[in-house]
Design a protein around this motif. Sequence first.
Motif, mmCIF file in Angstrom:
data_model
loop_
_atom_site.group_PDB
_atom_site.id
_atom_site.type_symbol
_atom_site.label_atom_id
_atom_site.label_comp_id
_atom_site.label_asym_id
_atom_site.label_seq_id
_atom_site.Cartn_x
_atom_site.Cartn_y
_atom_site.Cartn_z
ATOM 1 N N MET A 89 0.865 -1.295 0.083
ATOM 2 C CA MET A 89 -0.035 0.026 0.007
ATOM 3 C C MET A 89 0.783 1.082 0.021
ATOM 4 O O MET A 89 1.765 1.236 0.851
ATOM 5 C CB MET A 89 -1.020 0.092 1.297
ATOM 6 C CG MET A 89 -1.619 1.207 1.352
ATOM 7 S SD MET A 89 -2.733 1.175 2.744
ATOM 8 C CE MET A 89 -3.646 -0.277 2.456
ATOM 9 N N VAL A 99 -1.464 6.500 0.546
ATOM 10 C CA VAL A 99 -2.832 6.054 0.951
ATOM 11 C C VAL A 99 -2.993 5.863 2.590
ATOM 12 O O VAL A 99 -4.003 6.681 3.164
ATOM 13 C CB VAL A 99 -3.235 4.660 0.302
ATOM 14 C CG1 VAL A 99 -4.531 3.760 1.053
ATOM 15 C CG2 VAL A 99 -3.080 4.632 -1.144
ATOM 16 N N LEU A 155 -9.063 1.041 7.858
ATOM 17 C CA LEU A 155 -8.223 0.902 6.636
ATOM 18 C C LEU A 155 -7.357 -0.489 7.048
ATOM 19 O O LEU A 155 -6.643 -0.645 7.990
ATOM 20 C CB LEU A 155 -7.470 1.847 6.573
ATOM 21 C CG LEU A 155 -6.198 1.713 5.600
ATOM 22 C CD1 LEU A 155 -6.780 1.632 3.892
ATOM 23 C CD2 LEU A 155 -5.125 2.912 5.634
ATOM 24 N N PRO A 194 -4.385 -2.367 5.748
ATOM 25 C CA PRO A 194 -3.349 -2.178 4.876
ATOM 26 C C PRO A 194 -2.783 -3.548 4.179
ATOM 27 O O PRO A 194 -2.231 -3.481 3.183
ATOM 28 C CB PRO A 194 -2.205 -1.743 5.891
ATOM 29 C CG PRO A 194 -2.673 -2.305 7.479
ATOM 30 C CD PRO A 194 -3.909 -2.149 7.213
ATOM 31 N N ARG A 229 -5.557 -4.022 1.422
ATOM 32 C CA ARG A 229 -5.685 -2.752 0.764
ATOM 33 C C ARG A 229 -7.161 -2.525 0.479
ATOM 34 O O ARG A 229 -7.568 -2.452 -0.270
ATOM 35 C CB ARG A 229 -5.138 -2.750 -0.644
ATOM 36 C CG ARG A 229 -3.225 -3.145 -0.264
ATOM 37 C CD ARG A 229 -2.859 -2.870 -1.340
ATOM 38 N NE ARG A 229 -1.321 -3.119 -1.113
ATOM 39 C CZ ARG A 229 -0.167 -3.095 -2.227
ATOM 40 N NH1 ARG A 229 -0.640 -2.589 -3.486
ATOM 41 N NH2 ARG A 229 1.002 -3.162 -1.866
ATOM 42 N N ALA A 260 -8.235 0.098 -1.938
ATOM 43 C CA ALA A 260 -7.617 1.287 -1.587
ATOM 44 C C ALA A 260 -6.248 1.140 -1.928
ATOM 45 O O ALA A 260 -5.184 1.140 -0.933
ATOM 46 C CB ALA A 260 -7.737 1.559 0.177
ATOM 47 N N HIS A 261 -5.876 0.483 -3.133
ATOM 48 C CA HIS A 261 -4.717 0.289 -3.884
ATOM 49 C C HIS A 261 -3.996 1.533 -4.218
ATOM 50 O O HIS A 261 -2.797 1.246 -4.202
ATOM 51 C CB HIS A 261 -4.965 -0.759 -4.935
ATOM 52 C CG HIS A 261 -5.191 -2.100 -4.620
ATOM 53 N ND1 HIS A 261 -6.488 -2.610 -4.503
ATOM 54 C CD2 HIS A 261 -4.474 -3.121 -4.231
ATOM 55 C CE1 HIS A 261 -6.575 -3.862 -3.981
ATOM 56 N NE2 HIS A 261 -5.230 -4.194 -4.125
ATOM 57 N N SER A 262 -4.779 2.585 -4.408
ATOM 58 C CA SER A 262 -4.111 3.718 -4.470
ATOM 59 C C SER A 262 -4.866 5.163 -4.088
ATOM 60 O O SER A 262 -5.974 4.771 -3.670
ATOM 61 C CB SER A 262 -4.166 4.020 -6.195
ATOM 62 O OG SER A 262 -5.217 4.249 -6.686
ATOM 63 N N LEU A 269 -8.834 5.059 -3.278
ATOM 64 C CA LEU A 269 -9.173 5.106 -1.639
ATOM 65 C C LEU A 269 -10.319 6.511 -1.784
ATOM 66 O O LEU A 269 -11.238 6.092 -0.893
ATOM 67 C CB LEU A 269 -7.836 5.694 -0.896
ATOM 68 C CG LEU A 269 -8.317 6.107 0.717
ATOM 69 C CD1 LEU A 269 -8.727 4.900 1.355
ATOM 70 C CD2 LEU A 269 -7.071 6.874 1.120
#
Length: 140
Positions: free
Chosen positions: A1, A5, A49, A51, A54, A92-94, A98
């Motif tokens: 990640m 982010v 979140l 991590p 992601r 939420a990879h980028s 996100l």
Amino acid sequence: MGVSVARSFETEVAKAFRFLVSEYGLSGPVTGPGRVEYFALGVTYEVVLDPVARAVTTHVGKELGAVRFDADLPALVVGAALGMPEHVRRGAHSLTELRATVLSQAAYVRRLQPYLTPLNVLPLMRAAYAQETPLTVEAS
């Protein structure tokens, strides 16, 4: 990640979910590592979140009588007939993903608000297979 982010998570959630404070009078945001929470008497929203996966997940907690119900947003969306669980974004990879995920989840939380009234919350939480935890009263 990406570092951006993780660094941007709290800010993005605070922007997207600020309506909970301005329109519904909840307190918050209260932040912790990878977590943002909003709360009021008997209700909590926790945005987390992950991590490793992601992913972003929103949990909703609601007290009703002597029971606390806890459910994840996708299950509540299905329970309220607002869509399928896969309609609730999680990625939420980028930083771009996100933002889109947090905005999408905030939009569903806004749409769920009418269902969290005392009249509707029990059927909704049961339809979402919410975890039910009895509230204990401490003796004085």
